[in-house]
Write a protein that holds these residues in place. Structure first.
Motif, short mmCIF file in Angstrom:
data_model
loop_
_atom_site.label_atom_id
_atom_site.label_comp_id
_atom_site.label_asym_id
_atom_site.label_seq_id
_atom_site.Cartn_x
_atom_site.Cartn_y
_atom_site.Cartn_z
N PRO A 71 0.68 -1.14 -0.01
CA PRO A 71 -0.11 0.13 0.04
C PRO A 71 0.92 1.33 0.06
CG PRO A 71 0.11 -0.63 2.02
CD PRO A 71 1.00 -2.09 1.68
N ARG A 72 1.81 0.88 -1.53
CA ARG A 72 2.26 2.86 -1.13
C ARG A 72 1.88 3.38 -2.85
NH1 ARG A 72 7.58 -1.18 0.88
NH2 ARG A 72 6.71 -1.42 3.07
N GLY A 73 3.12 4.91 -2.92
CA GLY A 73 2.40 5.14 -3.87
C GLY A 73 1.42 5.86 -3.84
N ASN A 74 0.02 5.59 -5.02
CA ASN A 74 -0.92 5.82 -5.75
C ASN A 74 -1.98 4.39 -4.70
OD1 ASN A 74 0.09 3.87 -7.48
ND2 ASN A 74 -0.86 4.93 -9.20
N LEU A 75 -1.69 3.81 -4.97
CA LEU A 75 -2.08 2.59 -4.14
C LEU A 75 -2.68 3.29 -2.36
CD1 LEU A 75 -3.86 -0.35 -5.13
CD2 LEU A 75 -1.63 -1.11 -3.92
N LEU A 76 -1.43 3.93 -1.81
CA LEU A 76 -1.59 3.72 -0.47
C LEU A 76 -3.27 4.13 -0.06
CD1 LEU A 76 -0.78 4.62 2.37
CD2 LEU A 76 0.72 6.93 1.56
N GLU A 77 -3.21 5.48 0.03
CA GLU A 77 -5.04 6.23 -0.05
C GLU A 77 -6.52 5.18 -0.54
OE1 GLU A 77 -5.61 7.82 2.22
OE2 GLU A 77 -2.67 8.56 2.27
N GLY A 101 -1.10 -9.57 4.41
CA GLY A 101 -1.05 -8.36 5.94
C GLY A 101 0.22 -8.16 6.45
N GLY A 102 0.29 -7.73 7.32
CA GLY A 102 0.88 -6.99 8.11
C GLY A 102 1.08 -7.98 9.86
N TYR A 103 2.51 -7.20 10.25
CA TYR A 103 2.45 -8.22 11.01
C TYR A 103 1.52 -7.83 12.59
CZ TYR A 103 5.00 -8.89 15.99
OH TYR A 103 5.59 -9.59 17.31
N SER A 104 1.46 -6.27 12.72
CA SER A 104 0.35 -6.05 13.40
C SER A 104 -1.30 -6.19 13.49
CB SER A 104 0.92 -3.60 13.00
OG SER A 104 0.03 -3.99 11.25
N THR A 105 -1.34 -6.87 12.51
CA THR A 105 -2.57 -7.01 12.52
C THR A 105 -2.50 -8.52 13.84
OG1 THR A 105 -1.75 -8.38 10.90
CG2 THR A 105 -3.08 -5.94 10.14
N LEU A 106 -1.80 -8.79 14.10
CA LEU A 106 -1.53 -9.73 15.19
C LEU A 106 -2.02 -9.71 16.67
CD1 LEU A 106 1.20 -11.34 13.63
CD2 LEU A 106 -0.89 -12.44 13.08
N ARG A 107 -2.28 -10.87 17.57
CA ARG A 107 -2.30 -9.82 18.78
C ARG A 107 -1.64 -10.70 19.68
NH1 ARG A 107 -7.93 -8.54 18.91
NH2 ARG A 107 -8.57 -9.18 17.01
N PRO A 108 -0.68 -9.80 20.37
CA PRO A 108 0.42 -10.49 21.03
C PRO A 108 0.07 -12.21 21.85
CG PRO A 108 -0.37 -9.33 22.32
CD PRO A 108 -0.78 -9.08 21.09
N ALA A 109 -0.77 -12.00 22.52
CA ALA A 109 -2.33 -13.14 23.48
C ALA A 109 -3.02 -13.15 23.38
CB ALA A 109 -1.77 -12.47 24.92
N PRO A 110 -4.13 -14.45 23.28
CA PRO A 110 -5.48 -14.41 23.14
C PRO A 110 -6.44 -13.57 24.30
CG PRO A 110 -4.09 -16.54 23.35
CD PRO A 110 -3.24 -15.81 23.81
N GLY A 111 -7.23 -12.98 23.36
CA GLY A 111 -8.51 -11.71 23.91
C GLY A 111 -7.11 -10.40 23.57
N ALA A 112 -6.13 -10.15 23.19
CA ALA A 112 -5.34 -8.55 23.24
C ALA A 112 -5.99 -7.99 21.95
CB ALA A 112 -4.09 -9.01 23.47
N PRO A 113 -5.90 -6.82 22.62
CA PRO A 113 -6.16 -6.03 20.66
C PRO A 113 -4.52 -6.34 20.12
CG PRO A 113 -6.69 -4.68 23.09
CD PRO A 113 -5.54 -6.10 23.43
N ARG A 114 -5.21 -5.88 18.84
CA ARG A 114 -4.05 -5.85 18.18
C ARG A 114 -3.04 -5.28 18.31
NH1 ARG A 114 -7.76 -5.27 12.67
NH2 ARG A 114 -9.35 -7.47 12.81
N GLU A 124 5.03 7.65 9.93
CA GLU A 124 5.24 7.57 8.68
C GLU A 124 3.83 6.30 8.08
OE1 GLU A 124 9.37 6.85 9.65
OE2 GLU A 124 7.71 8.00 10.99
N PHE A 125 4.42 4.96 8.73
CA PHE A 125 4.05 3.61 8.78
C PHE A 125 2.72 3.69 9.03
CE2 PHE A 125 8.50 2.94 8.82
CZ PHE A 125 8.85 2.62 7.73
#
Length: 213
Positions: A71-77, A101-114, A124-125
């Motif tokens: 999702p960069r350049g003209n595809l970002l938005e 997808g990305g690592y940040s969509t994972l959860r650190p533990a069951p039931g925890a927020p992403r 910037e990311f």
């Protein structure tokens, strides 16, 4: 199988294309630019996924559609809108859909927020990270008829840290995988190996997968 990779000349897409083609699959890459190092056995098409006709062509005559465009350049938005369109096309055509997808969509533990909800990443990311989460949410809300898999890499992953091909990986779900030292990493080749193995196995449906050491 017939596998079409959107973003097939990028870091992740090219690794997936290389492994899939080596295993004898009919692989087509769709990207904005011709590859600098074409992979033997891969057919290359160029075009913008912002064009509805290009999206329609990507879904035609394929068994599996892999969305690996950054999702960069003209595809970002526009990525959320474009991926929603691909989702609808894949559903209508009965095509299996794999979304990288990305690592940040994972959860650190069951039931925890992403992980992304902690906000501990360079600003910037932020838009790119949110796009990945939006794509996952769209899949979770998709009709039951859509056969999808959303795949997250480890925390340390990317062209800046390619690593080596070991032929090994651990497969997980939405909970981030870490080693005994608390590190989360995987090479580009081994992440792609996990993705292609999952495509071939065909046992994961409407699932969030992750691969790490």
């Amino acid at each position: 199988m017939r596998i079409t990779i959107v973003g097939g000349t990028g870091y992740t897409g090219a690794n997936i294309a290389r492994i899939a083609a080596a295993r004898g699959h009919q692989v087509t890459s769709l990207s904005r630019h011709e590859p600098t190092e074409p992979v033997p056995g891969v057919s290359y098409r160029t075009g913008s996924v912002l064009d509805p006709a290009v999206r329609q062509q990507a879904v035609a005559d394929t068994d599996v559609l892999v969305l690996a465009a950054s999702p960069r350049g003209n595809l970002l938005e526009a990525q959320t809108e474009v991926y929603q369109a691909f989702l609808e096309l894949a559903d209508a055509a009965g095509v299996r859909l794999f979304v990288i997808g990305g690592y940040s969509t994972l959860r650190p533990a069951p039931g925890a927020p992403r992980i992304l909800e902690a906000g501990q990443f360079p600003p910037e990311f932020a838009r790119e990270i949110q796009a990945g989460a939006d794509n996952l949410d769209a899949l979770l809300a998709a009709p039951d008829s859509l056969d999808w898999v959303y795949v997250s890499p480890a925390g340390s992953y990317g062209a800046h840290t390619p690593g080596e091909a070991t032929g090994h990986y651990r497969k997980g779900g939405e909970i981030a995988l870490v080693d005994q030292a608390g590190n989360s990493a995987i090479s580009g080749a081994d992440f792609a190996l996990g993705v292609v193995d999952a495509i071939e196995a065909g046992t994961d449906h409407r699932a969030h997968l992750s691969f790490a050491y």
